[in-house]
Motif scaffolding. Sequence first.
Motif, PDB file in Angstrom:
ATOM      1  N   GLU A 135       0.833  -1.198   0.000  1.00  0.00           N
ATOM      2  CA  GLU A 135       0.000   0.000   0.000  1.00  0.00           C
ATOM      3  C   GLU A 135       0.871   1.252   0.000  1.00  0.00           C
ATOM      4  O   GLU A 135       1.964   1.259   0.575  1.00  0.00           O
ATOM      5  N   GLY A 136       0.380   2.322  -0.622  1.00  0.00           N
ATOM      6  CA  GLY A 136       1.089   3.594  -0.607  1.00  0.00           C
ATOM      7  C   GLY A 136       0.762   4.416  -1.829  1.00  0.00           C
ATOM      8  O   GLY A 136      -0.222   4.168  -2.526  1.00  0.00           O
ATOM      9  N   VAL A 137       1.591   5.412  -2.104  1.00  0.00           N
ATOM     10  CA  VAL A 137       1.437   6.280  -3.269  1.00  0.00           C
ATOM     11  C   VAL A 137       2.193   5.679  -4.435  1.00  0.00           C
ATOM     12  O   VAL A 137       3.408   5.445  -4.350  1.00  0.00           O
ATOM     13  N   GLU A 138       1.488   5.409  -5.535  1.00  0.00           N
ATOM     14  CA  GLU A 138       2.167   4.897  -6.726  1.00  0.00           C
ATOM     15  C   GLU A 138       2.684   6.074  -7.544  1.00  0.00           C
ATOM     16  O   GLU A 138       1.935   6.987  -7.891  1.00  0.00           O
ATOM     17  N   VAL A 139       3.970   6.041  -7.858  1.00  0.00           N
ATOM     18  CA  VAL A 139       4.616   7.161  -8.541  1.00  0.00           C
ATOM     19  C   VAL A 139       5.753   6.625  -9.404  1.00  0.00           C
ATOM     20  O   VAL A 139       6.333   5.580  -9.108  1.00  0.00           O
ATOM     21  N   GLY A 140       6.047   7.326 -10.486  1.00  0.00           N
ATOM     22  CA  GLY A 140       7.147   6.944 -11.350  1.00  0.00           C
ATOM     23  C   GLY A 140       8.168   8.059 -11.472  1.00  0.00           C
ATOM     24  O   GLY A 140       7.842   9.240 -11.301  1.00  0.00           O
ATOM     25  N   VAL A 141       9.406   7.688 -11.758  1.00  0.00           N
ATOM     26  CA  VAL A 141      10.448   8.670 -12.032  1.00  0.00           C
ATOM     27  C   VAL A 141      11.201   8.198 -13.270  1.00  0.00           C
ATOM     28  O   VAL A 141      11.525   7.020 -13.406  1.00  0.00           O
ATOM     29  N   GLY A 142      11.423   9.121 -14.214  1.00  0.00           N
ATOM     30  CA  GLY A 142      12.077   8.754 -15.462  1.00  0.00           C
ATOM     31  C   GLY A 142      13.049   9.809 -15.932  1.00  0.00           C
ATOM     32  O   GLY A 142      12.961  10.977 -15.535  1.00  0.00           O
ATOM     33  N   ALA A 143      13.999   9.397 -16.780  1.00  0.00           N
ATOM     34  CA  ALA A 143      14.987  10.338 -17.323  1.00  0.00           C
ATOM     35  C   ALA A 143      15.613   9.725 -18.570  1.00  0.00           C
ATOM     36  O   ALA A 143      15.487   8.522 -18.829  1.00  0.00           O
ATOM     37  N   TYR A 144      16.302  10.565 -19.334  1.00  0.00           N
ATOM     38  CA  TYR A 144      16.989  10.143 -20.560  1.00  0.00           C
ATOM     39  C   TYR A 144      18.456   9.883 -20.255  1.00  0.00           C
ATOM     40  O   TYR A 144      19.125  10.697 -19.620  1.00  0.00           O
ATOM     41  N   PHE A 145      18.955   8.737 -20.732  1.00  0.00           N
ATOM     42  CA  PHE A 145      20.341   8.341 -20.501  1.00  0.00           C
ATOM     43  C   PHE A 145      21.092   8.371 -21.826  1.00  0.00           C
ATOM     44  O   PHE A 145      20.610   7.812 -22.824  1.00  0.00           O
ATOM     45  N   ASN A 146      22.254   9.022 -21.858  1.00  0.00           N
ATOM     46  CA  ASN A 146      22.968   9.212 -23.127  1.00  0.00           C
ATOM     47  C   ASN A 146      24.076   8.190 -23.365  1.00  0.00           C
ATOM     48  O   ASN A 146      24.922   8.371 -24.240  1.00  0.00           O
ATOM     49  N   GLY A 147      24.060   7.109 -22.609  1.00  0.00           N
ATOM     50  CA  GLY A 147      25.104   6.092 -22.718  1.00  0.00           C
ATOM     51  C   GLY A 147      26.144   6.222 -21.634  1.00  0.00           C
ATOM     52  O   GLY A 147      26.855   5.261 -21.331  1.00  0.00           O
TER      53      GLY A 147
END
Length: 447
Positions: free
Chosen positions: A188-200
């Motif tokens: 149980e809790g807050v569902e959240v996502g974190v994303g970013a672009y990776f250049n290698g």
Amino acid sequence: MRILGIGETNDLAAMYHGFVRRGHAVRVFVADPACADVFAGMLDFCDDWERELGWVREAGEDGLVLFESATRGELQDRLRREGFQVIGGSALGDRLEADREFGQQVLRDAGLKTAASHRFTDYAAATRFLREHPGRYVLKFNGADGARTRNFVSEMEDGCDVLALLSLYAARAAAGEAVDFVLMQHVEGVEVGVGAYFNGREFLQPACIDFEHKRFFPGELGELTGEMGTIVSYRGATRLFEAALAPVAPLLREGGYVGYINVNLIANADGLWPLEFTSRFGYPGFAICEALHEEPWEAIFRRMLRRDGLAIATRRDFACGIVLSVPPFPYRHGYEALSKGAPICLRDSLGASDREHLHFAEVARLDGQLVTSGATGYVGVATGVGATVESANAEALRIARGVVVPNLRYRRDIGERVARGDLVRLQSLGWYDSPLSLRMHLHPAMA
């Protein structure tokens, strides 16, 4: 630029079309025959992507191969070794998404807590496990291209509902059918996502925070569709990024990953609990992120490939994305009879700038008329931007109301639960690091 798009269902069609409108040359390979007509009359297609590699190579630094799924990582790695510029993912990325057990181990190694997860390759073993260890579980099938509608979140405290569903799946399984799934302890809790672009080598900044709404109906009812809408912001994700994504940078670097990557999590008083990786562009995530970009995709991609900067120019607002669909979405069965070929019209109230916030998906242009195409009835996504969750939602709804298709459906409550408590709770737990801007006055039908 010269851009060769490779994918199964042409999920990046709206992005490709944007490239074309801005003067770039684009050719697209679509592997799934049922989606061969997606953006027909609007894009140039090829039936053999390998024959197009010379065309890409001739463009030098302006040649790009763009992958849309997490199923061709080894091919991406090979093309990079051959000197091509490739954005999408890698073999490592494929494994992070498709092999949930491996993804969880990577996140444990990064210092995160993980919920108990058990992998099964036959229904009988899973049934025995549930009978011996009753409780709430989340059923998730392995494989980046698996049907999300088969996944299930248990509601019964003893897990009898997921036990019954597994019995149904087992009874309907074809002889010799291979199965691969996990049962993960429900958290149980807050569902959240974190994303970013990776250049290698490194992540571009800022990272984005997102709140997905995966179920078909308002109030989080109905089947898990993959995504019916999302709230996104490029502000407030620093602490989540440092905890969940930054630690995997060495692994991504070693694995040659170049592209967008996201981790979905549950936040509660006990910490962060990672659920899964998305090692590709999100759908409709890429369109919602685009609404916040102050520079076009080609500028971001050039920066990633040339590694001459780590900053992305983004707005400080929230973006709301609302998925527009027709029957039988999220399923394929019956689409030809129910909705395929239906006309799509736009109200005069939508000006040219408004139409920039419509990111069509399964559509085609036939004799000058925009119509539904593809395999499921996923018409597209309407986006809206605002300083508050409320205003972003209102803008996205205004755009959505400008689209007229027979039997069009969409959720009106995207962002409701975010404004009602998720962001406040996330900040109180120490995981949201931006001033709150949450107001959401609900329509009476939603309250």
